[in-house]
Write a protein that holds these residues in place. Structure first.
Motif, PDB file in Angstrom:
ATOM      1  N   GLY A 198      -3.019  15.321 -17.527  1.00 26.97           N
ATOM      2  CA  GLY A 198      -3.676  14.421 -17.159  1.00 26.97           C
ATOM      3  C   GLY A 198      -3.273  13.688 -15.221  1.00 26.97           C
ATOM      4  N   ALA A 199      -3.951  13.918 -14.513  1.00 34.26           N
ATOM      5  CA  ALA A 199      -3.192  12.476 -13.678  1.00 34.26           C
ATOM      6  C   ALA A 199      -4.590  12.056 -12.818  1.00 34.26           C
ATOM      7  CB  ALA A 199      -2.364  13.277 -11.921  1.00 34.26           C
ATOM      8  N   MET A 200      -5.431  11.526 -13.300  1.00 28.88           N
ATOM      9  CA  MET A 200      -6.596  11.255 -12.704  1.00 28.88           C
ATOM     10  C   MET A 200      -6.243   9.637 -12.269  1.00 28.88           C
ATOM     11  SD  MET A 200      -9.847  11.372 -10.813  1.00 28.88           S
ATOM     12  CE  MET A 200      -9.875  13.464 -11.997  1.00 28.88           C
ATOM     13  N   GLY A 201      -5.591   8.924 -12.893  1.00 32.11           N
ATOM     14  CA  GLY A 201      -5.156   7.946 -13.324  1.00 32.11           C
ATOM     15  C   GLY A 201      -4.790   7.336 -11.754  1.00 32.11           C
ATOM     16  N   SER A 202      -2.894   8.216 -12.214  1.00 30.85           N
ATOM     17  CA  SER A 202      -2.493   8.174 -11.188  1.00 30.85           C
ATOM     18  C   SER A 202      -2.831   8.474  -9.740  1.00 30.85           C
ATOM     19  CB  SER A 202      -0.798   8.929 -10.929  1.00 30.85           C
ATOM     20  OG  SER A 202      -0.400   8.573 -12.512  1.00 30.85           O
ATOM     21  N   TRP A 203      -3.451   9.547  -9.147  1.00 28.59           N
ATOM     22  CA  TRP A 203      -4.563   9.698  -8.314  1.00 28.59           C
ATOM     23  C   TRP A 203      -5.312   8.908  -7.896  1.00 28.59           C
ATOM     24  CZ3 TRP A 203      -1.701  12.808  -5.203  1.00 28.59           C
ATOM     25  CH2 TRP A 203      -1.416  13.512  -6.085  1.00 28.59           C
ATOM     26  N   GLN A 238       3.049  14.067 -13.450  1.00 31.86           N
ATOM     27  CA  GLN A 238       2.287  14.868 -14.377  1.00 31.86           C
ATOM     28  C   GLN A 238       1.403  16.403 -14.105  1.00 31.86           C
ATOM     29  OE1 GLN A 238      -0.103  11.129 -13.982  1.00 31.86           O
ATOM     30  NE2 GLN A 238       0.565  10.713 -15.631  1.00 31.86           N
ATOM     31  N   GLN A 239       1.632  16.404 -13.232  1.00 28.52           N
ATOM     32  CA  GLN A 239       0.945  17.801 -13.008  1.00 28.52           C
ATOM     33  C   GLN A 239       1.891  18.579 -13.194  1.00 28.52           C
ATOM     34  OE1 GLN A 239       0.521  17.865  -9.038  1.00 28.52           O
ATOM     35  NE2 GLN A 239      -2.424  17.696  -9.473  1.00 28.52           N
ATOM     36  N   ALA A 240       3.353  18.514 -13.171  1.00 29.44           N
ATOM     37  CA  ALA A 240       4.354  19.607 -13.136  1.00 29.44           C
ATOM     38  C   ALA A 240       4.009  19.864 -15.004  1.00 29.44           C
ATOM     39  CB  ALA A 240       5.653  18.920 -13.425  1.00 29.44           C
ATOM     40  N   GLY A 246      -4.217  18.046  -4.298  1.00 30.50           N
ATOM     41  CA  GLY A 246      -4.107  16.767  -4.749  1.00 30.50           C
ATOM     42  C   GLY A 246      -3.730  15.452  -3.887  1.00 30.50           C
ATOM     43  N   PRO A 247      -2.489  15.165  -2.930  1.00 23.29           N
ATOM     44  CA  PRO A 247      -2.061  14.157  -2.508  1.00 23.29           C
ATOM     45  C   PRO A 247      -3.445  13.789  -0.858  1.00 23.29           C
ATOM     46  CG  PRO A 247      -0.952  15.699  -2.654  1.00 23.29           C
ATOM     47  CD  PRO A 247      -1.171  16.240  -3.265  1.00 23.29           C
ATOM     48  N   ALA A 248      -3.829  15.543  -0.650  1.00 22.80           N
ATOM     49  CA  ALA A 248      -4.737  15.680   0.338  1.00 22.80           C
ATOM     50  C   ALA A 248      -6.355  15.119  -0.426  1.00 22.80           C
ATOM     51  CB  ALA A 248      -4.597  16.901   1.059  1.00 22.80           C
ATOM     52  N   LEU A 249      -6.598  16.061  -0.830  1.00 20.28           N
ATOM     53  CA  LEU A 249      -8.389  15.084  -1.597  1.00 20.28           C
ATOM     54  C   LEU A 249      -7.609  13.340  -2.180  1.00 20.28           C
ATOM     55  CD1 LEU A 249      -9.125  18.334  -4.310  1.00 20.28           C
ATOM     56  CD2 LEU A 249      -9.866  17.472  -1.702  1.00 20.28           C
ATOM     57  N   ALA A 250      -6.875  12.828  -2.591  1.00 21.08           N
ATOM     58  CA  ALA A 250      -6.539  12.021  -2.376  1.00 21.08           C
ATOM     59  C   ALA A 250      -7.260  10.863  -2.029  1.00 21.08           C
ATOM     60  CB  ALA A 250      -5.653  10.821  -3.647  1.00 21.08           C
ATOM     61  N   THR A 251      -6.383  11.162  -0.866  1.00 20.79           N
ATOM     62  CA  THR A 251      -6.250  10.554   0.968  1.00 20.79           C
ATOM     63  C   THR A 251      -7.520  10.648   1.266  1.00 20.79           C
ATOM     64  OG1 THR A 251      -4.090  11.769   1.155  1.00 20.79           O
ATOM     65  CG2 THR A 251      -5.253  10.617   3.005  1.00 20.79           C
ATOM     66  N   GLY A 286       0.696  -1.203  -0.065  1.00 21.85           N
ATOM     67  CA  GLY A 286       0.218   0.011   0.127  1.00 21.85           C
ATOM     68  C   GLY A 286       0.973   0.987  -0.197  1.00 21.85           C
ATOM     69  N   VAL A 287       1.832   1.166   1.029  1.00 23.79           N
ATOM     70  CA  VAL A 287       2.896   2.667   0.699  1.00 23.79           C
ATOM     71  C   VAL A 287       3.529   2.799  -0.362  1.00 23.79           C
ATOM     72  CG1 VAL A 287       5.162   3.768   1.783  1.00 23.79           C
ATOM     73  CG2 VAL A 287       3.297   2.530   3.545  1.00 23.79           C
ATOM     74  N   THR A 288       3.681   1.750  -1.198  1.00 22.90           N
ATOM     75  CA  THR A 288       4.513   1.362  -2.609  1.00 22.90           C
ATOM     76  C   THR A 288       3.304   2.167  -3.145  1.00 22.90           C
ATOM     77  OG1 THR A 288       6.346  -0.061  -1.215  1.00 22.90           O
ATOM     78  CG2 THR A 288       6.136   0.529  -4.032  1.00 22.90           C
ATOM     79  N   LEU A 289       2.289   1.756  -2.999  1.00 25.36           N
ATOM     80  CA  LEU A 289       1.653   2.355  -4.340  1.00 25.36           C
ATOM     81  C   LEU A 289       1.385   3.291  -4.785  1.00 25.36           C
ATOM     82  CD1 LEU A 289      -0.996   1.634  -6.618  1.00 25.36           C
ATOM     83  CD2 LEU A 289      -1.932   0.237  -5.455  1.00 25.36           C
ATOM     84  N   ALA A 290       1.079   4.090  -3.187  1.00 20.43           N
ATOM     85  CA  ALA A 290       0.727   5.272  -2.784  1.00 20.43           C
ATOM     86  C   ALA A 290       2.483   6.239  -3.085  1.00 20.43           C
ATOM     87  CB  ALA A 290       0.117   5.671  -1.708  1.00 20.43           C
ATOM     88  N   LEU A 291       3.000   6.155  -2.441  1.00 22.37           N
ATOM     89  CA  LEU A 291       4.438   7.103  -2.989  1.00 22.37           C
ATOM     90  C   LEU A 291       4.283   7.224  -4.260  1.00 22.37           C
ATOM     91  CD1 LEU A 291       6.291   6.194  -0.097  1.00 22.37           C
ATOM     92  CD2 LEU A 291       4.826   8.196   0.028  1.00 22.37           C
ATOM     93  N   LEU A 292       4.489   6.104  -4.842  1.00 19.07           N
ATOM     94  CA  LEU A 292       5.381   5.646  -6.634  1.00 19.07           C
ATOM     95  C   LEU A 292       3.544   6.511  -7.376  1.00 19.07           C
ATOM     96  CD1 LEU A 292       6.386   2.156  -6.634  1.00 19.07           C
ATOM     97  CD2 LEU A 292       7.786   4.125  -6.518  1.00 19.07           C
ATOM     98  N   SER A 293       2.607   6.234  -7.299  1.00 17.02           N
ATOM     99  CA  SER A 293       1.987   6.664  -7.667  1.00 17.02           C
ATOM    100  C   SER A 293       1.694   8.168  -7.760  1.00 17.02           C
ATOM    101  CB  SER A 293       0.199   6.195  -7.519  1.00 17.02           C
ATOM    102  OG  SER A 293       0.478   5.135  -7.208  1.00 17.02           O
ATOM    103  N   PHE A 294       2.012   8.985  -6.175  1.00 19.49           N
ATOM    104  CA  PHE A 294       1.712  10.228  -5.702  1.00 19.49           C
ATOM    105  C   PHE A 294       3.365  10.795  -6.764  1.00 19.49           C
ATOM    106  CE2 PHE A 294       4.797  13.044  -3.723  1.00 19.49           C
ATOM    107  CZ  PHE A 294       4.117  14.144  -3.838  1.00 19.49           C
ATOM    108  N   TYR A 295       4.393  10.079  -6.973  1.00 22.10           N
ATOM    109  CA  TYR A 295       5.157  10.849  -7.528  1.00 22.10           C
ATOM    110  C   TYR A 295       5.199  11.049  -8.744  1.00 22.10           C
ATOM    111  CZ  TYR A 295       9.647  11.899  -9.397  1.00 22.10           C
ATOM    112  OH  TYR A 295      10.952  12.685 -10.067  1.00 22.10           O
TER     113      TYR A 295
END
Length: 484
Positions: A159-164, A153-155, A211-216, A139-148
């Protein structure tokens, strides 16, 4: 998938699944967790985990749901209750490989990082055991790699919806595996990275934090649903036990029953063995890349992943080496990146006539040989070394003795059973034995019938009027079957 990906998948499956069920439950965690899962299967209560009939709310139940489901599908065997951890490890390795490729890293580095993760001794041992830590790491690995990935993608204004959404799935897995800790482990890394980035860029960007706050919040929905159902069963006391006693209490030391209390330098003393056999590459990599972090956000992210989580677990009062498991993907990446640096340095010496030149010319074969020896060693350990520990650590002979007595018409009860004994008896006998907690209950039970027998774990042999029928040893603990 490209050819390296199937090879990594094959080797990881061999490492994690080969001979997975050829030994019995061992240690303290496996019997306890397997017993809770068996009890969940037997009483069909998927909301409140129980050990020996009593609510066991140390962690949320994702691993127990998977273990109980595996028992229902494949039977109550050690293999069945280890499958969830093994699959979590497999998914983590392949996820790391695929995400590094998405980050633009060369196939070789991504592959080496994956195989280094799979062959870290502590990681290999933990994903082959019963417990929730492999799922937490996934879970931690998926969350952190997806966040990065979403951050990149945002930078780039993509679109980053799938990653979030993947980030939210990772948060759900982590929090349903370990509760508040499952939120803190990725959270501390994301906070450290965004703060470092803001300081380096000398500007604050609110969307990067939102972004990470809302996805959390989205990822917490499954945990909230379970907590609501738990509240309906056990009220506010059950919620407090999960969220306060077993989370914050373990961190600040107020939950003294949790144990595992160690000094703040506990993990520093464990560093020589934390990421074996790749630990030297990890630490040299941290030192080598230190001056390039401000200009290389990729290396900055994985460095902060390692350091921020290490600091957080060091500040916690309750410490175990297995808590470092969520750091291992970052360690594998740093080790692989530094290995690539060393590999390139060797290439520059291929024309030399010295020993270094000979090593440089055969560097690929040497690297393949090292990995091959490691894999063969792990498979040999799984086939022969680990099962040998059953002679001293297995509870199966103890539970078989209980079943033999039951078949002879004797009723067996447990007296002040510890968690591992309680879990092992439930798992192997598929029944809940009578639980005796006081000497008065023990005396009354044994006096009620000459066929009544109690199982006692004790450092010394029980005295009269108790009569010892049989003595057995599991690990360093003596067990006595006693009657009047």
């Amino acid at each position: 998938m490209s050819r390296p990906a199937p090879l990594l998948l094959l080797l990881t499956c061999l490492l994690f699944f080969f001979a997975l069920g050829n030994h019995q439950l061992q240690g303290s965690t496996e019997p306890r967790v397997a017993g809770i899962a068996m009890e969940m299967h037997l009483d069909n209560d998927w909301v409140t985990p129980r050990l020996f009939g009593q609510p066991f709310l140390e962690k949320p139940p994702l691993s127990l749901w998977l273990d109980a489901g595996a028992i229902r599908a494949f039977g109550g065997t050690p293999l069945a209750v280890r499958l969830a951890s093994a699959f979590a490890g497999l998914f983590s390795v392949m996820l790391l490989y695929s995400m590094l490729r998405r980050f633009g890293r060369p196939t070789t580095i991504a592959w080496v990082a994956g195989i280094m993760l799979a062959t870290m001794a502590s990681y290999w041992g933990n994903v082959r055991g019963v417990g929730e830590d492999a799922l937490l790491s996934l879970g931690v690995t998926l969350a952190l790699l997806s966040f990065y990935q979403a951050h990149r993608q945002q930078a780039e204004q993509r679109g980053a919806m799938g990653s979030w959404l993947l980030f939210a799935v990772g948060i759900a897995i982590a929090t349903l595996s370990k509760g508040v800790l499952g939120l803190a482990m990725p959270g501390v890394v994301i906070f450290a990275y965004l703060l470092a980035e803001s300081l380096i860029d000398k500007r604050f960007s609110l969307p990067r934090w939102m972004g990470p706050a809302l996805a959390t919040l989205l990822g917490l929905i499954p945990l909230v649903i379970w907590l609501f159902m738990l509240y309906q069963r056990g009220g506010s006391q059950a919620l407090a036990e999960v969220l306060l006693t077993n989370s914050i209490g373990r961190f600040d030391g107020s939950f003294v029953e949790a144990g595992h209390y160690e000094p703040f330098y506990y993990y520093l003393a464990k560093l020589p063995e934390a990421f074996l056999p790749w630990n030297i590459l990890v630490y040299l990599g941290l030192w080598h890349f230190r001056k390039s972090l401000a200009n290389n956000r990729y290396l900055l992210f994985f460095t902060l992943w390692l350091l921020a989580q290490f600091l957080m677990v060091s500040l916690a009062s309750s410490k175990r080496t297995v808590y470092l498991m969520s750091l291992t993907p970052a360690a594998a990446v740093l080790a692989a990146e530094y290995a690539a640096v060393l590999y390139e340095r060797l290439r520059q010496h291929t024309e030399a006539s010295t020993l270094l030149g000979k090593i440089a010319r055969n560097r690929r074969g040497i690297a393949i040989g090292i990995i091959s020896v490691l894999i063969v060693s792990y498979l040999a350990a799984a086939q022969w070394v680990v099962p040998r520990a059953d002679r001293k650590l297995s509870f199966l002979p103890l539970t078989e003795q209980i079943q033999t007595m039951q078949a002879n018409g004797q009723e067996v009860a447990l007296y002040q059973a510890n968690e591992r004994t309680a879990g092992a008896t439930v798992f192997y006998t598929h029944t809940l034995l009578k639980d005796l907690q006081t000497e008065a209950e023990l005396t009354a039970f044994l006096a009620a019938s000459p066929t009544h027998v109690a199982l006692i774990a004790s450092e010394t042999e029980p005295k009269a009027p108790l009569k010892v029928l049989k003595q057995m040893l599991v690990g360093r603990q003596d067990y006595y079957f006693v009657a009047h």
